[in-house]
Design a protein around this motif. Structure first.
Motif, PDB file in Angstrom:
ATOM      1  N   UNK A   1      -0.408  -2.205  -1.544  1.00 51.16           N
ATOM      2  CA  UNK A   1      -0.866  -2.105  -2.925  1.00 51.16           C
ATOM      3  C   UNK A   1      -1.763  -3.255  -3.319  1.00 51.16           C
ATOM      4  N   UNK A   2      -1.756  -3.569  -4.611  1.00 47.37           N
ATOM      5  CA  UNK A   2      -2.672  -4.569  -5.163  1.00 47.37           C
ATOM      6  C   UNK A   2      -2.106  -5.987  -5.150  1.00 47.37           C
ATOM      7  N   UNK A   3      -0.889  -6.151  -4.640  1.00 51.89           N
ATOM      8  CA  UNK A   3      -0.341  -7.513  -4.604  1.00 51.89           C
ATOM      9  C   UNK A   3      -1.245  -8.406  -3.762  1.00 51.89           C
ATOM     10  N   UNK A   4      -1.549  -9.585  -4.295  1.00 50.83           N
ATOM     11  CA  UNK A   4      -2.359 -10.559  -3.562  1.00 50.83           C
ATOM     12  C   UNK A   4      -1.448 -11.354  -2.643  1.00 50.83           C
TER      13      UNK A   4
ATOM     14  N   UNK B   1      -5.763  -8.755  -1.213  1.00 47.57           N
ATOM     15  CA  UNK B   1      -4.765  -7.745  -1.544  1.00 47.57           C
ATOM     16  C   UNK B   1      -4.224  -7.095  -0.269  1.00 47.57           C
ATOM     17  N   UNK B   2      -2.996  -6.628  -0.359  1.00 48.78           N
ATOM     18  CA  UNK B   2      -2.421  -5.890   0.763  1.00 48.78           C
ATOM     19  C   UNK B   2      -3.330  -4.721   1.160  1.00 48.78           C
ATOM     20  N   UNK B   3      -3.867  -4.020   0.159  1.00 55.18           N
ATOM     21  CA  UNK B   3      -4.705  -2.849   0.433  1.00 55.18           C
ATOM     22  C   UNK B   3      -5.976  -3.222   1.190  1.00 55.18           C
ATOM     23  N   UNK B   4      -6.471  -4.443   0.985  1.00 52.47           N
ATOM     24  CA  UNK B   4      -7.653  -4.881   1.718  1.00 52.47           C
ATOM     25  C   UNK B   4      -7.342  -5.055   3.201  1.00 52.47           C
ATOM     26  N   UNK B   5      -6.200  -5.686   3.481  1.00 53.40           N
ATOM     27  CA  UNK B   5      -5.799  -5.871   4.881  1.00 53.40           C
ATOM     28  C   UNK B   5      -5.489  -4.519   5.526  1.00 53.40           C
TER      29      UNK B   5
END
Length: 375
Positions: A220-223, A181-185
């Motif tokens: 956000x949550x977009x992968x 996810x964008x939020x992970x990066x």
């Protein structure tokens, strides 16, 4: 590594800044300056209240008068440390008393004053009610270049912040992007900024695929998928001074069009940088970068100014935008960040912080501006 929130300046530095601000106020026809908590107060005195408060805190600067810091009594012990360091007179007030009456005694019955952009409206209205003969202008309007020209110590701190952001990016480019996810990066990026000395992370934009067409997209949550272009824009404060840089990477092999757009933005960013030299109006930096994109037929997709100043905040004057005729001066620091944003498809932005030198400009960000492939 760890960072601190305050830059290492001396009492002499702060006194010199307050004298400089008072002279600038007089030259601008102002009766004085009223400085509320925020970046102006930090820059002038080194004092930052521990929390935002509805109680009036105000630095009063006037030509030919000693600076006075008006503070609520419960904040006085902390303020006294800064007041002593910066040679300020402290005037405190207790709950139930009228702070505007106290401040009015420092201003006089009339005059045109500069006041911090971020002063609370209720404080400005309170002063106007107490002193109907006074008028006010925002500091950005009255003295837009007050903090724009950095001294050698400030430039060193900005360069260190830029180098720390570069180090974070060099680490980030080796982490997995695809399938996360964008939020992970974004979390990885924030952790890296702190690891390399940032005490405050202001933003970590990770905008993948079609989200890249939104310049201020919130991660956000977009992968993130293979084939995505990913705009990375990140920064914060290290030792009290800001970083802000953008790079655009690609997950897997890009298409010919994606390479073309990325190369075009890189060329525009280079053109903006090469326009930097003393005496050139700020708008010429914007014009140089924008012309490259417009001439290639993408002008309508470059939808923001080319740059903004940076210092104790990540956005401040001067601005690289059409209509800004303020000439560049050695010591100014600002971003050069053109971009192209294709709605529903992808975006590209490349950004460096640049400082004006005696004969041109110097980049404070030095990571590769080429198309980088990530996994």
């Amino acid at each position: 590594m760890t960072g601190s929130t305050a830059a290492p300046f001396t009492a002499d530095d702060y006194r010199a800044r307050m004298r400089r601000a008072s002279r600038a106020a007089a030259d601008a026809g102002l009766a004085g300056l009223l400085v509320a908590p925020g970046p102006d107060l930090v820059w002038l005195t080194g004092y930052a209240p521990t929390a935002a408060t509805e109680r009036l805190t105000l630095l009063v600067l006037a030509p030919d008068r000693e600076p006075v810091l008006v503070v609520p009594a419960l904040e006085a012990p902390d303020a006294a440390h800064a007041a002593g360091a910066a040679a300020l007179t402290l005037r405190d007030w207790t709950d139930g008393k009228d702070p505007y009456a106290l401040t009015a005694g420092l201003l006089g019955a009339s005059g045109h004053f500069g006041i911090s952009d971020n002063a609370w409206a209720m404080h400005l209205l309170g002063l106007q009610q107490t002193l109907p003969g006074t008028s006010y202008a925002s500091l950005t309007q009255a003295l837009p270049m007050l903090r724009a020209v950095k001294d050698a110590a400030e430039l060193e701190l900005l360069a260190a912040a830029g180098a720390a952001a570069d180090a974070a990016f060099e680490e980030l480019r080796h982490v997995p992007f695809g399938g996360r996810r964008e939020s992970d990066v974004a979390a990885d990026l924030a952790a890296l900024l702190r690891r390399f000395g940032h005490s405050q992370v202001d933003f970590t934009i990770v905008a993948s695929g079609p989200n890249g067409a939104d310049p201020h997209h919130e991660a956000g949550d977009r992968v993130i998928e293979r084939g995505d272009m990913v705009v990375l824009d990140f920064g914060g404060l290290k030792d009290g001074y800001g970083s802000d840089t953008s790079r655009t990477v690609h997950v897997g092999e890009p298409t010919g069009e994606e390479r073309e757009v990325h190369d075009l933005v890189r060329e525009a960013q280079e053109a903006g940088f090469r326009a930097v030299r003393p005496g050139v109006p700020c708008q010429e930096v914007d014009r140089a970068a924008r012309a490259v994109i417009a001439d290639a037929g993408y002008g309508e997709y470059f939808i923001h100014r080319t740059g903004h100043g940076i210092g104790v905040t990540t956005h401040e004057p001067p601005y690289m935008i059409e209509g800004e005729e303020q000439p560049l001066v050695p010591g100014m620091c600002f971003s050069v960040e053109p971009g192209i944003y294709l709605p529903g498809r992808f975006g590209v932005r490349i950004e460096d912080i640049v400082t004006v030198t005696e004969d041109g400009g110097r980049r404070l960000n030095n990571t590769s501006r080429e198309m980088l492939i990530v996994e």
